[in-house]
Design an enzyme around this catalytic site. Structure first.
Site, short mmCIF file in Angstrom:
data_model
loop_
_atom_site.label_atom_id
_atom_site.label_comp_id
_atom_site.label_asym_id
_atom_site.label_seq_id
_atom_site.Cartn_x
_atom_site.Cartn_y
_atom_site.Cartn_z
N TYR A 99 -13.91 -86.29 34.79
CA TYR A 99 -13.43 -85.01 34.26
C TYR A 99 -14.21 -84.62 33.01
O TYR A 99 -14.80 -85.45 32.32
CB TYR A 99 -11.94 -85.10 33.92
CG TYR A 99 -11.68 -85.94 32.68
CD1 TYR A 99 -11.56 -85.33 31.42
CD2 TYR A 99 -11.55 -87.32 32.76
CE1 TYR A 99 -11.34 -86.08 30.28
CE2 TYR A 99 -11.34 -88.08 31.63
CZ TYR A 99 -11.23 -87.46 30.39
OH TYR A 99 -11.04 -88.24 29.26
N PHE A 132 -13.67 -81.52 24.16
CA PHE A 132 -13.00 -82.53 23.34
C PHE A 132 -13.07 -83.92 23.95
O PHE A 132 -12.83 -84.91 23.28
CB PHE A 132 -11.54 -82.15 23.06
CG PHE A 132 -10.68 -82.05 24.30
CD1 PHE A 132 -10.13 -83.18 24.89
CD2 PHE A 132 -10.42 -80.81 24.87
CE1 PHE A 132 -9.33 -83.08 26.01
CE2 PHE A 132 -9.61 -80.70 26.00
CZ PHE A 132 -9.08 -81.84 26.58
N ASP A 133 -13.43 -84.01 25.25
CA ASP A 133 -13.55 -85.34 25.86
C ASP A 133 -14.23 -85.21 27.24
O ASP A 133 -14.18 -84.14 27.87
CB ASP A 133 -12.18 -85.99 26.02
CG ASP A 133 -12.29 -87.45 26.41
OD1 ASP A 133 -13.29 -88.09 26.03
OD2 ASP A 133 -11.39 -87.97 27.11
N ILE A 139 -0.78 -87.47 30.73
CA ILE A 139 0.00 -86.33 30.30
C ILE A 139 0.56 -85.65 31.54
O ILE A 139 -0.01 -85.69 32.63
CB ILE A 139 -0.85 -85.35 29.45
CG1 ILE A 139 -2.06 -84.85 30.25
CG2 ILE A 139 -1.27 -85.99 28.13
CD1 ILE A 139 -2.85 -83.77 29.55
N TYR A 179 -0.11 -82.03 24.83
CA TYR A 179 0.22 -82.79 23.62
C TYR A 179 1.17 -82.04 22.69
O TYR A 179 1.39 -82.43 21.54
CB TYR A 179 -1.06 -83.17 22.88
CG TYR A 179 -1.88 -84.17 23.68
CD1 TYR A 179 -1.61 -85.52 23.59
CD2 TYR A 179 -2.86 -83.75 24.56
CE1 TYR A 179 -2.33 -86.44 24.34
CE2 TYR A 179 -3.58 -84.65 25.32
CZ TYR A 179 -3.31 -86.00 25.21
OH TYR A 179 -4.01 -86.90 25.96
N PHE A 197 -9.30 -78.64 32.04
CA PHE A 197 -9.94 -79.82 32.64
C PHE A 197 -10.70 -79.41 33.90
O PHE A 197 -10.19 -78.65 34.73
CB PHE A 197 -8.91 -80.88 33.02
CG PHE A 197 -8.22 -81.50 31.84
CD1 PHE A 197 -8.80 -82.56 31.16
CD2 PHE A 197 -6.99 -81.02 31.42
CE1 PHE A 197 -8.14 -83.13 30.09
CE2 PHE A 197 -6.34 -81.58 30.34
CZ PHE A 197 -6.92 -82.65 29.67
#
Length: 582
Positions: free
Chosen positions: A69, A79-80, A99, A125, A142
């Site tokens: 992902y 962010f990731d 999550i 979050y 995502f």
């Protein structure tokens, strides 16, 4: 294939990203960012922008998945990313380890499917965020691709892609198999193939040499069968994976082609394909056999054929001249029989194989057609087909001159010669070495009009070398019919009288009484004796030549005439020779 045991080195596993891989509790239930329509998002937005054609299973709650992902904010800032770490996410879905938005977004996904997920804050979050990484009330985006899915309740999945019509046996535990395979991950990534090594993968099944899933997936397979075998990781290489090619927790897919299978306890397998009627004799050890064959591997690959050489294979059986399995398989056959002989490698060429056509540990299949066989101790086989209707008081014997018709063929029915092609019977004097020994023997003791079948072994026919039109070491079949017979003459005689010769032989022969007998008078006299039934010439010869030879024998000084001093009967000559020897 790789061995079932662990490799000599371990694959280092990087720590899982806290963001998605640790147990995360969504705190707060803020309304989050607005939806594209202007209001807040109430659930995950899913965009399936690539759906594979085939989807054998979809992700369900409790499944273990592996996926890549990229995670970004609404403004596109990343962010990731699992790609940056070069490590897939491997986790169970629907049990609170992700999550909530990711758990929901993965549900129903197919392997190789690509999705865009928009996760509102209350499913991500929340109002707290993740310190230093995810701000409060952040909507997360995502881009996900699913690479693997399995469940702890899974078993090995077997799909038969091709099963041959003839299945002589199926794989069982303890069998030794030879097979080709292509190995891929569930997303199609290739990790290994036997084809690239130019040889099959050879191993025992159910003995711990293979991963457990492959042991199970090969069971029941037929030679020549193609299968797709899907193996969950706990029946493959599990949490550790294998080297750099099989990641941890990876499902494996094998496309397998079984080449052959045998068991060390196997014996030669025989299958009669065609048995001619009237089989009265079967081959035994010590017999010499001529046969044709096609030799193939268990998958049908032809490795040799006597037909391609247009020549039978000729050998003794049961005496170690051929592989043990063939020695056994040929015994008990009949002439003309067609037989399939399946030979395990320990009775063929063993672990090493031979040449470049028979690999090691190969099962061999021979389709054999027996042309003929004989034993060096064989005699002529004589079978009377019919007898003349009239009483038979005299039969043929050595020295007789005979006329007979014949058909000559091989035991497989191939016609070689026939007297009918010449429009006249064959002629021979028995015992005069004018025909092969076996035929000479078979013609003795016959009545005129009798028909016989003679089976003549090669050592009484044309031997190992054969003759024009006759293969070497061939057994011959004759069907003969005796047309006529005449008593022969004693050895060395060209003419004999039925009774005593004339008392004044020279005077009777000297027709013009001039004291000498030229060839014309000699010929006239002998022909008169024959026509009057007083004597007979050697049968089967040209009378003129025979009379000429007789004249030459009597014309001692070769002056073209016979005198009274020269003329002697052969019986008198023989008597004089006896006296001389005495």
């Amino acid at each position: 294939m790789f061995p079932a045991g662990p490799p000599s080195y371990s694959l280092l596993r990087l720590p899982l990203l806290q963001l998605l891989l640790l147990v995360v509790q969504a705190v707060g239930r803020g309304l989050g960012r607005a939806s594209p329509a202007g209001g807040p998002l109430e659930d995950v937005v899913i965009e399936r922008y690539h759906i594979p054609r085939a989807c054998p299973r979809e992700v369900q709650m409790g499944d273990f998945v592996r996926y890549h992902y990229n995670g970004t904010f609404e403004d596109g800032k990343k962010f990731d990313s699992s790609y940056d770490r070069n490590t897939l996410v491997a986790i169970v879905v629907g049990v609170g380890r992700l999550i909530t938005g990711m758990d929901r977004g993965l549900m129903g996904m197919c392997v190789n499917e690509r999705r865009r997920l928009i996760v509102p804050p209350h499913l991500g979050y929340g109002s707290i965020g993740l310190a230093g990484l995810i701000p409060p009330d952040a909507t997360l985006y995502f881009d996900v691709v699913l690479l693997d899915v399995w469940n702890k309740e899974d078993t090995v999945q077997v799909s038969i892609l091709l099963r041959p019509p003839h299945c002589p046996r199926m794989v069982q535990d303890g069998d030794f198999v030879r097979y080709h395979y292509n190995g891929t991950l569930l997303d199609g990534t290739s990790f290994d193939t036997s084809y690239s090594r130019g040889g099959t993968y050879d191993t025992y099944v159910g003995s711990g040499w293979l991963i457990k899933g492959m042991d199970q997936g090969l069971l029941g397979m037929c030679p020549g069968e193609r299968r797709k075998i899907i193996i969950p990781p706990f029946l493959a290489y599990g949490e550790k994976g294998y080297g750099t090619v099989i990641p941890p927790q990876a499902s494996l897919v094998f496309h397998a082609l079984l080449i052959d299978v045998h068991n060390p306890k196997d014996t030669v397998q025989l299958e009669t394909l065609e048995l001619p009627p009237g089989c009265v004799r079967r081959a035994v050890a010590g017999d010499f056999m001529r046969y044709h064959y096609n030799g193939s591997l268990m998958d049908g690959t032809l490795f040799d054929s006597s037909y391609s050489r247009n020549h039978t294979y000729n050998t003794y059986i049961g005496q170690g001249y051929i592989i043990p399995g063939m020695d056994q398989g040929l015994q008990g056959t009949c002439v003309g029989e067609r037989r399939r002989i399946t030979i395990p490698p320990h009775l063929a060429y063993g672990e090493n194989g031979t040449g470049d056509k028979i690999p090691g540990s190969a099962v061999l299949i021979f389709n054999v057609h027996v042309i003929d066989f004989h034993n060096p101790a064989d005699v002529v086989e004589i079978k009377t087909l019919s007898q003349p209707s009239e009483t038979c008081n005299e039969t043929t014997k050595l020295g007789d001159f005979v006329r007979y018709h014949y058909n000559c063929s091989l035991l497989d029915g191939t016609q070689l010669f026939t007297s009918h092609d010449y429009g006249a019977p064959q002629e021979a004097t028995l015992g005069a070495n004018k025909v092969i020994e076996g035929l000479d023997t078979g013609l003795q003791g016959m009545c005129v009009g009798e028909r016989r079948q003679l089976i003549v072994p090669p050592h009484l026919a044309h031997g190992e070398n054969g003759a024009r039109g006759v293969p070497g070491s061939a057994v011959l079949r004759f069907e003969v019919e005796l047309v006529s017979r005449e008593d022969g003459l004693p050895t060395g005689y060209l003419f004999v009288w039925h009774e005593d010769p004339p008392a004044n032989l020279f005077e009777d022969m000297d027709l013009n009484k001039d004291g000498e007998v030229p060839p014309e008078e000699f010929s006239t006299f002998i022909k008169a004796q024959v026509s009057e039934g007083k004597g007979r010439l050697m049968p089967g010869q040209d009378p003129e030549k025979t009379i000429g030879d007789m004249f030459q024998n009597q014309d001692r000084n070769q002056d073209g005439k016979i005198t009274v001093e020269e003329l002697k009967l052969k019986s008198d000559e023989d008597q004089e020779r006896v006296h001389e020897e005495l």
